[in-house]
Design an enzyme around this catalytic site. Sequence first.
Site, PDB file in Angstrom:
ATOM      1  N   HIS A   1       0.941  -1.162   0.124  1.00 40.28           N
ATOM      2  CA  HIS A   1      -0.037   0.002   0.005  1.00 40.28           C
ATOM      3  C   HIS A   1       0.902   1.240  -0.059  1.00 40.28           C
ATOM      4  CE1 HIS A   1      -3.171   2.696   0.632  1.00 40.28           C
ATOM      5  NE2 HIS A   1      -2.693   3.264   1.787  1.00 40.28           N
TER       6      HIS A   1
ATOM      7  N   ARG B   1     -14.948  13.194   7.521  1.00 40.72           N
ATOM      8  CA  ARG B   1     -13.610  13.607   8.119  1.00 40.72           C
ATOM      9  C   ARG B   1     -13.273  14.828   7.130  1.00 40.72           C
ATOM     10  NH1 ARG B   1      -9.751   8.801   7.769  1.00 40.72           N
ATOM     11  NH2 ARG B   1      -7.948  10.355   8.400  1.00 40.72           N
TER      12      ARG B   1
ATOM     13  N   LYS C   1      -9.053  -1.280   5.211  1.00 41.38           N
ATOM     14  CA  LYS C   1      -9.367  -1.738   3.931  1.00 41.38           C
ATOM     15  C   LYS C   1      -8.217  -2.857   3.446  1.00 41.38           C
ATOM     16  CE  LYS C   1      -9.346   2.622   2.837  1.00 41.38           C
ATOM     17  NZ  LYS C   1      -9.477   4.022   2.019  1.00 41.38           N
TER      18      LYS C   1
ATOM     19  N   SER D   1      -8.126   3.791   8.630  1.00 35.04           N
ATOM     20  CA  SER D   1      -8.865   3.685   7.452  1.00 35.04           C
ATOM     21  C   SER D   1      -7.693   3.026   6.437  1.00 35.04           C
ATOM     22  CB  SER D   1      -8.656   5.283   6.747  1.00 35.04           C
ATOM     23  OG  SER D   1      -9.083   5.154   5.350  1.00 35.04           O
TER      24      SER D   1
ATOM     25  N   ASP E   1     -15.860   3.081   6.695  1.00 35.77           N
ATOM     26  CA  ASP E   1     -14.739   3.881   6.231  1.00 35.77           C
ATOM     27  C   ASP E   1     -15.084   4.963   5.358  1.00 35.77           C
ATOM     28  OD1 ASP E   1     -11.682   4.536   6.116  1.00 35.77           O
ATOM     29  OD2 ASP E   1     -12.188   4.211   3.915  1.00 35.77           O
TER      30      ASP E   1
END
Lengths: 438, 438
Positions: A82, A168, A187, A183, A161
Amino acid sequence: MRVVDLIELKRDGKALPRAEVRGLFRAFLAGEVEDYQLSALLMAIFFRGMEGEELVGWTEEMMRSGDTFDFSHLPGHKVDKHSTGGVGDKVSLPLAPLLGACGLVVPMISGRGLGHTGGTLDKLESVAGFNTQQSAEGFERLLREVGVGLIGQTPSIVPVDRKLYALRDVTATVPSVPLIASSIMSKKLAEGSERLVLDVKVGRGAFMRTRDDARLLAQTCIRLGHGMGRDVRALLTQMDQPLGVMVGNALEVRETLDVLRGAGPADTRALTLRLAEELLAMCGLDPTLARERLDSGAALARFYDVVAAHGGDRRAVEDPRRLPTAPHRAPLLAPRDGYVSALDALKVGHAAVVLGAGRAVASDAVDPRVGFELVAKVGDRVARGEPLAWVEHAERGYEEAAAELLSAYEWSDEPVPPPALIYERVTVDGAAPYAPLC
Amino acid sequence: MRVVDLIELKRDGKALPRAEVRGLFRAFLAGEVEDYQLSALLMAIFFRGMEGEELVGWTEEMMRSGDTFDFSHLPGHKVDKHSTGGVGDKVSLPLAPLLGACGLVVPMISGRGLGHTGGTLDKLESVAGFNTQQSAEGFERLLREVGVGLIGQTPSIVPVDRKLYALRDVTATVPSVPLIASSIMSKKLAEGSERLVLDVKVGRGAFMRTRDDARLLAQTCIRLGHGMGRDVRALLTQMDQPLGVMVGNALEVRETLDVLRGAGPADTRALTLRLAEELLAMCGLDPTLARERLDSGAALARFYDVVAAHGGDRRAVEDPRRLPTAPHRAPLLAPRDGYVSALDALKVGHAAVVLGAGRAVASDAVDPRVGFELVAKVGDRVARGEPLAWVEHAERGYEEAAAELLSAYEWSDEPVPPPALIYERVTVDGAAPYAPLC
């Protein structure tokens, strides 16, 4: 416990009990909790933080608010990467087939571009027919057939999320390390990977502007991953200037193909290899396998197979001239002699959005054809009138984008050393200056 | 500036610019700002605070969100008192006519009871016909005719306070000193008083549990008042046990009449005089005038006039037997010999709500007849079987209320000194132990 009591708890610095968080998310998804209570809670979390068991509970309850995947019945290590997002960061595209060619299984759920950062899905979809919207069965079929599944978020994966992020975004509660970490990790861990390497970008074009901030985020994600029984480590990497030379969706697929053919810009190639090496080492495998599979052409062959398995046009990647191409290609000329001392990734990303390569708001469409090819990067010496970059455009936003791209270049009369690519490796044991594994 | 940018500013500890606050309140009242943004801002204010010019701007813009009164064309000093709320605190009722009898003008906007604390409006309305809902013209007429106007909040006075308070109540953002101070001062200064004395209650039955908290609130209100060009000072007063002996709406009118007749419990009489003396001194007048006008009967006569001018039944206050009376009067008997060491005002207030004297939620109706007459208070020596208190009830909640009232009494075998009434005086120059003015 009433929601107001839960807010009060966090406001006063106490940990949120996991069972209460579960009930809160369930009620929030059912529309039974008011947004104004959630936003007050988020702001209290901004100030008070979350850590340890509390953050693990919060994140696992986020993950379990929707569908999760479990591919433990499939043979092979399930791994993923990621990136926290940058400009020109197309590494997922060459990395996923490279990992597949190393015998790893890569269930990768990606997002779309927003703001100055591009999105893996947008890049993949510049290949005609490439379908990132797969069912759970389709996702598993891809993993079985080609070892790599590249799919998009669906409404049923971590649905809380999406709602939290939307809130947010309009309540100034985005830059909270535990909220960012939960978050990301909810995921990434919903997709069923067992080992995860994080590419935490640092610099002008990154969400984290300083190495300290990036390290804190990395450490939080790593502890969180371990708390959820997953193996996670991170590299902190440079994002003051864009990665590689191509910025724009089809252009980044071209650069991907260059890298998979053993060429391409040194930084994109190196970061792809280094991230693959980390995951191989985490799986107890020989990290030199990455370079071998890249140089042998196995990763390129796997990419063709991955494209075809997702419904994409194999010929478009076998012959990149078939990829979408902008109708115009104009040079951006150097206004002076000198050394490039900086190439502001944030400005480059914004300029690409102006051309249509990215999105200012989530509902915008992207033009896969447009973007930049950067000829000169930090450390390069340029003579006045030589091309700094090429602007691939479709008229829309051309002059504004070219001007912004030019303003992203900063100059020096003295030689400038090229920047480091990878700063640090962060593992559950701590952070250390990056040292290659092989 | 977008609302999210304003939230970010406060989140990062910066001052909110006044022009932005004005726009925010305007948009909020027009329904153009989302509650979830306001609640995030309120939580950021909880953590970051507001002070100085910023708090003055916030409060003045609250005040100017609705109607304000200006009585500067009327002769005489315009003064008022505000109490932060307690149990048995009926001081506004004798104080307002006493101030009127001293030649001062008293534009007083009051609220209704909520939770364990009573409300001035509910007490006044236990006098048949007393109308607290006056137009702006009616308010001014009262000030001209009897020097005292006792009216209720209207939707057009500081409308933004009502919306903010409703949001704070459900988002755990009530206990913020600047938010409390701005709520108090925006309403009190909208009514057109030039000088204000605050009775900041401290103790078990008060919002502020410690003297430090109370002093901080007093100082914040005082600085705020001065920033808005008004003269404000405060007394910090005891609210561990109820004030006086009567708790309940018509019962508190009876105690008011006792005080105005020169009798009544020593603490209620003393606090009424001390608050009047502060205001007289603030106006440059002789503080001994208060006692003179109370003992001469001038304040009582003025009270009759004030009742009549508000449409109330003058005979009901001239002959208190005409006030509403509960159908039942039952003694609460001492379960033991001993000295009363504490009489928990919070429990007494809750017990009164159970009887119907107050409201659990804003939409409840109150029964003007019911309540308690406290025979024994802290320091008193009681023999087993003697009445501690009388419960004036209409059957509803009687047993529960009596049990809660009994549980409010705490006991000692040793003599217990009676508590102090007034702890400190706080002015713009600072806080000091209370010393009488005369």
